[in-house]
Write an enzyme that holds these catalytic residues in place. Structure first.
Site, PDB file in Angstrom:
ATOM      1  CD  GLU A  40      -2.919   1.405   2.681  1.00 60.57           C
ATOM      2  OE1 GLU A  40      -4.133   1.925   2.862  1.00 60.57           O
ATOM      3  OE2 GLU A  40      -2.122   0.151   3.403  1.00 60.57           O
ATOM      4  CE  LYS A 113      -7.828   1.681   3.239  1.00 51.97           C
ATOM      5  NZ  LYS A 113      -6.421   1.957   4.137  1.00 51.97           N
ATOM      6  CB  CYS A 150      -4.940  -2.027   3.756  1.00 51.06           C
ATOM      7  SG  CYS A 150      -3.919  -1.506   6.059  1.00 51.06           S
TER       8      CYS A 150
END
Length: 285
Positions: A40, A113, A150
């Site tokens: 990431e 995300k 994540c």
């Protein structure tokens, strides 16, 4: 499929970080990697440990400089690359965005995300607008990739929605580590919970999972590495160290998922007629 992963310790030298990533990608391609997954926000330090408006200067458009660099690399090596970038969508609108580069250098697709944390040392809500592209796999020459990022890895709903749309692989570029205030015992519980929940996504969906974390100390965070690849029964196919950089090619039997789903037909037996409350924040009655 031969999958390459790069677990790296980043520094403030963004150019050097990218050069090292490119060098390792070339090494993995020589070892037969068809797909390479990066961690990431891999170009620089994990900047979300503090809130600083000047940090927005690091953001870039997509397409932009980084997609051009990694696009040329993908085309040169004939590999698919999963990148993770700080996207400047418009003035005041920024995203944490994974971009999948096809082996011809073009952008196969991107994922913004969706779940954005706001915890001590992880002040991501200050920087990132929540994603608005939904949970949709990205079609590539190596298969349909369910790319998440994540904090998304804690949510079974995200993995399930990718699986229900035909994802053949779940991929999580990651930046997570220890809180220095926690005891060693608590730190280890958190690390293992992080890996266990993702291996659970593999089991529940009958899909391999690829997770690539960073490693080393940055500010107050010691990133715990442990990048891993699991098979569709949650079996560990590869696990990186907690305290060292790593670059590896992992051979994943992509045909195994169908056999596992025949043994454990979880998708067949879902009670979709009874899951309406899943869209509620909390069920009080």
């Amino acid at each position: 499929m031969k999958i390459g992963i790069i677990q790296q310790h980043n520094t403030a030298d963004r150019k050097d970080n990218m050069v090292r990533l490119m060098t390792k990608t070339r090494q993995l391609a020589r070892q037969g990697a068809q797909l390479v997954v990066l961690q990431e926000l891999h170009n620089g330090l994990y900047f979300c440990q503090e809130e600083d408006v000047d940090t927005f200067d690091q953001a870039e458009p997509i397409p932009g400089p980084s997609t051009e660099v990694f696009g040329r690399l993908a085309r040169e090596l004939q590999v698919v690359i999963v990148t993770s970038l700080f996207e400047r969508r418009a003035p005041g609108v920024y995203h944490n965005t994974a971009v999948v580069i096809e082996k011809d250098g073009t952008i196969a697709g991107k994922y913004r995300k969706m779940h954005i944390p706001d915890d001590p040392g992880y002040y991501e809500k200050f920087y990132f607008t929540p994603g608005d592209l939904g949970f949709h796999p990205i079609q590539t020459s190596v298969g349909r990739l369910g790319v998440l990022v994540c904090w998304d890895q804690w949510y079974p709903e995200a993995a399930r929605l990718m699986a229900l749309q035909g994802a053949e692989l779940l991929i999580y570029p990651t930046a997570i580590g220890y809180d220095s205030h926690d005891t060693p015992e608590e730190q280890e519980r958190q690390r293992m919970a992080w890996q266990t929940v993702q291996r659970g996504h593999a089991v529940a969906n009958g899909l391999p999972v690829v997770t690539v974390n960073r490693v080393g100390n940055e500010g107050l965070i010691k990133f715990w590495g442990t990048s891993f690849v699991s098979g569709p029964q949650g079996e560990l196919l590869y696990e990186a160290p907690t305290d060292q950089e790593a670059a590896a090619v992992v051979d994943v039997d992509m045909a195994r998922s169908e056999q596992v789903r025949r043994w454990w037909p979880f998708l067949r037996d879902r009670r979709i007629d009874s899951y309406g409350d899943i869209t509620r924040r909390y069920v009080d009655d």
